[in-house]
Design an enzyme around this catalytic site. Sequence first.
Site, short mmCIF file in Angstrom:
data_model
loop_
_atom_site.label_atom_id
_atom_site.label_comp_id
_atom_site.label_asym_id
_atom_site.label_seq_id
_atom_site.Cartn_x
_atom_site.Cartn_y
_atom_site.Cartn_z
N THR A 126 10.17 -1.90 0.34
CA THR A 126 9.25 -1.15 0.29
C THR A 126 8.61 -1.08 -1.42
O THR A 126 9.33 -1.17 -2.13
CB THR A 126 9.90 0.35 0.74
N GLU A 184 8.80 -0.55 7.23
CA GLU A 184 10.09 -0.42 7.97
C GLU A 184 10.03 -0.72 9.39
O GLU A 184 11.01 -0.56 10.24
CB GLU A 184 10.68 1.18 7.81
N LYS A 241 0.06 22.68 1.18
CA LYS A 241 0.51 23.66 1.49
C LYS A 241 -0.21 24.89 0.92
O LYS A 241 0.17 25.20 -0.24
CB LYS A 241 1.82 23.95 1.53
N TRP A 275 -0.96 24.27 6.44
CA TRP A 275 -0.95 22.86 5.95
C TRP A 275 -2.61 22.56 5.99
O TRP A 275 -3.34 22.40 6.90
CB TRP A 275 -0.24 21.93 6.78
P1 ADP Z 1 4.85 2.00 1.33
O1 ADP Z 1 5.29 3.01 2.41
O2 ADP Z 1 5.90 1.48 0.57
O3 ADP Z 1 3.66 2.82 0.68
P2 ADP Z 1 3.97 0.68 3.77
O4 ADP Z 1 2.94 -0.45 3.63
O5 ADP Z 1 5.16 0.64 4.56
O6 ADP Z 1 4.25 1.06 2.23
O7 ADP Z 1 3.29 1.92 4.01
C1 ADP Z 1 3.53 2.82 5.08
C2 ADP Z 1 2.72 4.03 5.06
O8 ADP Z 1 1.24 3.91 4.69
C3 ADP Z 1 2.70 4.82 6.12
O9 ADP Z 1 3.93 5.49 6.30
C4 ADP Z 1 1.58 5.79 6.12
O10 ADP Z 1 2.02 6.87 5.32
C5 ADP Z 1 0.42 4.96 5.37
N1 ADP Z 1 -0.38 4.35 6.47
C6 ADP Z 1 -0.17 3.05 7.10
N2 ADP Z 1 -1.23 2.77 7.81
C7 ADP Z 1 -2.11 4.18 7.95
C8 ADP Z 1 -3.09 4.61 8.45
N3 ADP Z 1 -3.60 3.68 9.29
N4 ADP Z 1 -3.67 5.64 8.21
C9 ADP Z 1 -2.93 6.50 7.24
N5 ADP Z 1 -1.87 6.24 6.81
C10 ADP Z 1 -1.41 5.14 7.03
#
Ligand code: ADP
Length: 544
Positions: A186, A331, A439, A444
């Site tokens: 990650t 994940e 917040k 929210w």
């Molecule tokens: P990291 O968590 O390390 O930044 P990831 O590529 O695993 O890398 O990112 C996952 C996160 O990206 C998700 O938990 C979410 O917050 C965000 N995310 C992924 N796709 C979307 C989407 N279509 N819309 C909004 N947020 C998104």
Amino acid sequence: MMGLMQQQPLLISTLIKHAERHHGDAAVVSRRIEGDIHRYTWSEAAARARRVANALDGMELAPSERVATLAWNGYRHLELYFGVSGSGRVLHTINPRLLPEQIAWITNHAKDSVLCFDLTFLLIVQQIHAKCRSIRHYVALCDADRLPRDTGIPGLMSYEAWIDAQSDAYEWPSFDENAASSLCYTSGTTGDPKGALYSHRSTLLHAFATALPDAMSLSARDAVLPVVPMFHVNAWGLPYSAALAGCKLVFPGPALDGKSVYELIEGERVTFAAGVPTVWQMLLNHVKEKSLRFSTLARTVIGGAACPPAMIKSFREDYGVEVLHAWGMTEMSPVGTLCTLKNRQLGLPPAEQEAVRLKQGRALFGVDMKIADRDGHELPWDGKDQGNLLVKGPWVVREYFKGAGGDPLVNGWFPTGDVATIDSDGFMQITDRSKDVIKSGGEWISSIEIENIAMAHPAVAMAACIGVKHPKWDERPIVVVVKKAGATVTREELLKFFEGKTAKWQVPDDVVFVDAIPLGSTGKMLKAGLREMLNEYCLPSLRR
Ligand code: ADP
């Protein structure tokens, strides 16, 4: 009584065998770092993947040893995807945009034995090799005559010389489908990066599910362009699902600017592409500026960050390209949901359909999801209640590599760190990451909603909404904006633009214009970096 069907483990090698045997003449096209275009077929990719497997045997790499890559999307990287995992080793794709010391840290944590890299990243490898304690072999992804001399990197060899010396006869081994196949860390915005360790089984199930009609709908008639990097969660599984479906594959190499991506789409008759919003913005800007059209592109998956509504609309209405908004995370291998409409929704008026397309979509078969309040109580699927999003399924992590961070699950569910609503049709919509949600007065505010409104203003190129401390309301939103080149808009005009588009108390307190918003290693806006950038900032109402 047991069923009487054949037992066959779900292995990554079966994908390349299938692609070779049934779609052997389908093309794999790559832009190389030299700028030229390389083309061959799935059957040649398979033969060279077998050479890779033999080369790893020659290095006496044991099963499950890690082979790391620092590489763009291209044919050699594809061969490593199959040669490394197919032969029972673990492919560890590293994001080259991380800082060199982070890369060194990751290779030590993963105990990588081999590092294969594109020459673009030579300088990084020169900087870090002395610190990478476990790496025994360095391979530059280049022809023998392009191998740089006197690099100081011990035993550096060229990929082509390495695999040329091998036979392309190789029997893919059979083993437990739960064996580890690949490793991806990650991005570690909080604390050290943690490794998601995929298995052959999880990778194959994910490939099946993402290829389905209501997901990416991949077929042998598609030409697929993964703009999303192969170092970013396996390019969302496209190298695997394209092999499963027999698609033509088109790799952009390092050229991710609008002009280069457009030329590849048109030149290779790409029908399907996938990437994060920032890359598509560059493509759309180029196409608009030059008044171009897409002649073959039909669908594009946009995910990794919320896709601005203006982008979905423009692709659809101006260019006839269907946007599939998708959500997932490292994940989750990574795909969890994709937004494709149900029959009932096709009858809705256009504005309501548009509101559905904005959502991150329905769970793929294989992924279960729920939303819960702070105390863990499940919330209703009414499209209004927002809560922490939890998931489970056979391609969701159970724990991180080497147990990093302890047990991540809550009663068997993986907490995604996202806040979302789910409507009665099962369409999930991310309202925020839990750490970015604002917040204000006990309520929210969704930073994504505020950003989406700002992004719809014609003068805005990029917008990020963050919360700023407030003595009475706890936090108040402000929106940080990068203007489009040559465009003008004032703070007051932009604040007025919010009127009627969101509740009054959710309208940001201020607009801050900046030249650039910091982006993370996967092209997403870095809110932590932005907060740091503005740490001296004070809300107008609190200024003396
Ligand atoms: P990291 O968590 O390390 O930044 P990831 O590529 O695993 O890398 O990112 C996952 C996160 O990206 C998700 O938990 C979410 O917050 C965000 N995310 C992924 N796709 C979307 C989407 N279509 N819309 C909004 N947020 C998104």
